[in-house]
Design a protein around this motif. Structure first.
Motif, mmCIF file in Angstrom:
data_model
loop_
_atom_site.group_PDB
_atom_site.id
_atom_site.type_symbol
_atom_site.label_atom_id
_atom_site.label_comp_id
_atom_site.label_asym_id
_atom_site.label_seq_id
_atom_site.Cartn_x
_atom_site.Cartn_y
_atom_site.Cartn_z
ATOM 1 N N ALA A 1 80.362 45.938 108.145
ATOM 2 C CA ALA A 1 81.141 45.400 107.021
ATOM 3 C C ALA A 1 80.976 46.175 105.728
ATOM 4 O O ALA A 1 81.519 45.773 104.706
ATOM 5 C CB ALA A 1 80.756 43.939 106.798
ATOM 6 N N GLY A 2 80.224 47.272 105.755
ATOM 7 C CA GLY A 2 80.038 48.057 104.542
ATOM 8 C C GLY A 2 78.992 47.489 103.605
ATOM 9 O O GLY A 2 79.050 47.698 102.390
ATOM 10 N N PHE A 3 77.989 46.786 104.160
ATOM 11 C CA PHE A 3 76.974 46.127 103.334
ATOM 12 C C PHE A 3 75.765 47.023 103.046
ATOM 13 O O PHE A 3 74.670 46.519 102.816
ATOM 14 C CB PHE A 3 76.482 44.848 104.033
ATOM 15 N N THR A 4 75.936 48.335 103.034
ATOM 16 C CA THR A 4 74.773 49.201 102.786
ATOM 17 C C THR A 4 74.132 48.893 101.438
ATOM 18 O O THR A 4 72.914 48.966 101.288
ATOM 19 C CB THR A 4 75.161 50.686 102.853
ATOM 20 N N GLY A 5 74.940 48.573 100.444
ATOM 21 C CA GLY A 5 74.399 48.227 99.129
ATOM 22 C C GLY A 5 74.285 46.736 98.910
ATOM 23 O O GLY A 5 73.584 46.288 98.005
ATOM 24 N N THR A 6 74.967 45.967 99.730
ATOM 25 C CA THR A 6 74.964 44.508 99.578
ATOM 26 C C THR A 6 73.782 43.881 100.306
ATOM 27 O O THR A 6 73.247 42.871 99.876
ATOM 28 C CB THR A 6 76.295 43.923 100.102
ATOM 29 N N ARG A 7 73.377 44.463 101.421
ATOM 30 C CA ARG A 7 72.186 44.137 102.190
ATOM 31 C C ARG A 7 72.240 42.787 102.900
ATOM 32 O O ARG A 7 71.994 41.735 102.311
ATOM 33 C CB ARG A 7 70.903 44.182 101.327
ATOM 34 N N CYS A 8 72.562 42.829 104.174
ATOM 35 C CA CYS A 8 72.468 41.641 105.017
ATOM 36 C C CYS A 8 72.470 42.076 106.478
ATOM 37 O O CYS A 8 73.210 42.981 106.861
ATOM 38 C CB CYS A 8 73.624 40.676 104.762
ATOM 39 N N GLY A 9 71.643 41.435 107.259
ATOM 40 C CA GLY A 9 71.593 41.695 108.693
ATOM 41 C C GLY A 9 70.995 40.484 109.380
ATOM 42 O O GLY A 9 70.816 39.423 108.766
ATOM 43 N N TYR A 10 70.672 40.636 110.656
ATOM 44 C CA TYR A 10 70.065 39.522 111.372
ATOM 45 C C TYR A 10 69.275 40.033 112.568
ATOM 46 O O TYR A 10 69.544 41.120 113.106
ATOM 47 C CB TYR A 10 71.119 38.505 111.830
ATOM 48 N N GLY B 54 68.708 43.251 106.210
ATOM 49 C CA GLY B 54 69.129 44.451 106.921
ATOM 50 C C GLY B 54 68.242 44.779 108.094
ATOM 51 O O GLY B 54 67.077 44.375 108.154
ATOM 52 N N ALA B 55 68.781 45.543 109.028
ATOM 53 C CA ALA B 55 68.054 45.879 110.253
ATOM 54 C C ALA B 55 66.870 46.799 109.985
ATOM 55 O O ALA B 55 65.869 46.753 110.702
ATOM 56 C CB ALA B 55 69.006 46.516 111.262
ATOM 57 N N LYS B 56 66.969 47.662 108.971
ATOM 58 C CA LYS B 56 65.868 48.576 108.694
ATOM 59 C C LYS B 56 64.589 47.804 108.387
ATOM 60 O O LYS B 56 63.513 48.128 108.901
ATOM 61 C CB LYS B 56 66.218 49.495 107.525
ATOM 62 N N SER B 57 64.706 46.774 107.552
ATOM 63 C CA SER B 57 63.536 45.970 107.207
ATOM 64 C C SER B 57 62.930 45.315 108.440
ATOM 65 O O SER B 57 61.715 45.372 108.666
ATOM 66 C CB SER B 57 63.919 44.895 106.186
ATOM 67 N N ASP B 58 63.793 44.699 109.241
ATOM 68 C CA ASP B 58 63.276 43.945 110.373
ATOM 69 C C ASP B 58 62.721 44.828 111.482
ATOM 70 O O ASP B 58 61.741 44.459 112.136
ATOM 71 C CB ASP B 58 64.359 43.015 110.924
ATOM 72 N N THR B 59 63.335 46.000 111.723
ATOM 73 C CA THR B 59 62.780 46.878 112.761
ATOM 74 C C THR B 59 61.404 47.390 112.349
ATOM 75 O O THR B 59 60.578 47.708 113.204
ATOM 76 C CB THR B 59 63.707 48.071 113.055
ATOM 77 N N GLY B 60 61.166 47.479 111.038
ATOM 78 C CA GLY B 60 59.836 47.852 110.564
ATOM 79 C C GLY B 60 58.889 46.664 110.545
ATOM 80 O O GLY B 60 57.736 46.749 110.974
ATOM 81 N N ASN B 61 59.367 45.514 110.089
ATOM 82 C CA ASN B 61 58.517 44.334 109.931
ATOM 83 C C ASN B 61 58.154 43.653 111.240
ATOM 84 O O ASN B 61 57.162 42.925 111.308
ATOM 85 C CB ASN B 61 59.199 43.319 109.014
ATOM 86 N N ILE B 62 58.943 43.875 112.295
ATOM 87 C CA ILE B 62 58.673 43.210 113.574
ATOM 88 C C ILE B 62 57.298 43.583 114.112
ATOM 89 O O ILE B 62 56.697 42.838 114.894
ATOM 90 C CB ILE B 62 59.773 43.556 114.618
ATOM 91 N N SER C 33 73.000 44.670 111.872
ATOM 92 C CA SER C 33 73.170 44.834 110.441
ATOM 93 C C SER C 33 74.638 44.794 110.092
ATOM 94 O O SER C 33 75.488 45.218 110.876
ATOM 95 C CB SER C 33 72.568 46.186 110.021
ATOM 96 N N LEU C 34 74.941 44.297 108.903
ATOM 97 C CA LEU C 34 76.308 44.351 108.409
ATOM 98 C C LEU C 34 76.556 45.613 107.589
ATOM 99 O O LEU C 34 77.649 45.801 107.060
ATOM 100 C CB LEU C 34 76.614 43.106 107.567
ATOM 101 N N SER C 35 75.563 46.482 107.501
ATOM 102 C CA SER C 35 75.711 47.703 106.716
ATOM 103 C C SER C 35 76.882 48.538 107.198
ATOM 104 O O SER C 35 77.695 49.021 106.406
ATOM 105 C CB SER C 35 74.428 48.532 106.773
ATOM 106 N N LYS C 36 76.962 48.749 108.501
ATOM 107 C CA LYS C 36 78.025 49.576 109.051
ATOM 108 C C LYS C 36 79.217 48.735 109.511
ATOM 109 O O LYS C 36 80.360 49.159 109.421
ATOM 110 C CB LYS C 36 77.492 50.412 110.225
#
Length: 398
Positions: free
Chosen positions: A240-249, A106-114, A235-238
């Motif tokens: 594709a609805g992956f807020t609970g599935t978790r995937c981004g790039y 997800g994008a949240k992780s990467d925007t923090g981890n960058i 992020s695919l959260s919004k």
């Protein structure tokens, strides 16, 4: 005795949404008979598309057979998904090398981890109001943060100030929380500024799929020169609805090359790859299998059907504010509606007023920065029934 990272002591005591949950929990405890409608946190409510569910099942089934079982995957993501993302960008006129794409949770992780690949002496430029993760992740590192003002007067789309120097620049478009969207000319101004300052733009495109106007850029890489000065998160959260599935790039172009203190030319793509291979074991095969179905013709059609549903909810919200003469932003190319609190109320005052008198939960604008004071955010991510009911309550209250 170990020394702690005392930069954490400079964080605000409570994360914005934690405080919201606390106040709502207290209200529902004291008023168990009241139906509370939540239009605050940007969580989706529609189920995943049927093609995505089918692909997820295929991923699960693969784990049941020795011939198809998957263990550790590539930290950068499986080639089938990286290729699918690159093809998706090509469909919008943007050429991306699959080798520049890193699949994540997800994008949240990467925007923090960058922040890991940049020195702590960099000057950070962040718009205000802003998604809190950008601020907090840099406070944790002890970095100097400079703010640039987004206001009603500039449409909450601040442009670069040549009198300010920055090394890292955070931009989110369509914007969270305001729903504002930069046009091509405005993003070109930011790219030119970054190139002049030898800075890097950290571009959050999590809501790009909500853009319906083909003239509005859905990626920073639609701007000439951006591959030399920008990293993009999505992020695919919004989408594709992956807020609970978790995937981004995250896209880190190989053209991003900067000079180290010893004079060596260093690739940010290589640094991020090194960071990921050390601290990340990759997104699960099952999730990536489901994510790949998002980028098929049918899978994307199913995603867009859900997005249109949320955009219709946003229109319903906007219509009430327009009828009541309340100034608002967003809602057209974004699931967020950012509006001025009525009667001069401050953000948290209006939060409590709305909760206590209409049992509707939104997000106080002041939680996104000083310029958010006096503003409020609602989202179109609720169910249609709840959105209509919430706005009927708000219309009566206002």
């Amino acid at each position: 005795m170990p020394k702690i990272n005392e930069n954490y002591l400079n964080l605000k005591e409570s994360y914005l949404f934690t405080e919201i949950n606390h106040r709502v929990a207290e209200y529902t405890k004291n008023h168990p008979d009241k139906k509370v409608i939540r239009l605050g946190i940007g969580d989706v409510t529609r189920p995943l598309g049927s093609d995505i569910i089918k692909a997820l099942h295929e991923g699960v089934d693969a784990m049941a057979s020795a011939e198809t079982f998957k263990g550790y995957g590539p930290e950068q993501g499986y080639a089938f998904l990286r290729d699918a993302v690159a093809k998706y960008y090509a469909g919008h006129g943007v050429s991306i090398d699959p080798g520049d794409i890193f699949i994540s949770d997800g994008a949240k992780s990467d925007t923090g981890n960058i922040t890991d690949i940049f020195g702590d002496d960099n000057v950070i430029l962040i718009p205000d109001p802003v998604y809190p993760v950008y601020v907090d992740s840099n406070v944790m590192c002890g970095r100097k943060i400079t703010y640039i003002s987004g206001t009603a007067e500039n449409g909450f789309l601040p442009l670069p100030d040549k009198n300010i120097h920055a090394d890292l620049i955070y931009i989110c478009s369509p914007n969270n929380p305001t729903g504002a969207v930069y046009n091509h000319e405005q993003l070109k101004a930011w790219v030119d500024y970054a190139l002049e300052n030898e800075a890097v733009i950290l571009f959050d495109a999590a809501y790009e799929a909500f853009i319906s106007d083909p003239e509005l850029p859905r990626s920073i890489f639609a701007i000439e020169g951006a591959k030399k000065c920008a990293i993009e998160f999505c992020s695919l959260s919004k989408t594709a609805g992956f807020t609970g599935t978790r995937c981004g790039y995250t896209i880190v172009p190989k053209e991003l090359v900067f000079k180290a203190s010893d004079g060596r030319q260093v690739s940010l793509n290589a640094l991020w790859n090194r960071r990921q291979t050390t601290k990340f074991n990759g997104t699960s095969y099952i999730i990536q299998k489901g994510a790949s179905a998002v980028f098929t013709e049918e899978g994307m059609a199913q995603c867009m059907e859900n997005i249109q549903y949320y955009k219709e909810n946003a229109r319903i919200i906007c219509d009430v504010f327009a009828k009541k003469g309340i100034r608002y932003f967003g809602g057209e190319h974004s699931p967020y509606i950012w509006f001025e609190c009525p009667n001069g109320m401050d953000s948290w005052e209006f939060f409590d007023y709305l909760l206590n008198n209409a049992q509707v939960v939104g997000t106080p604008g002041s939680g996104f920065g000083e310029n958010g004071q006096g503003f409020f955010r609602l989202t179109g991510f609720g169910t249609r029934e709840n959105t209509i009911e919430a706005m009927e309550r708000i219309e009566k209250l206002l």
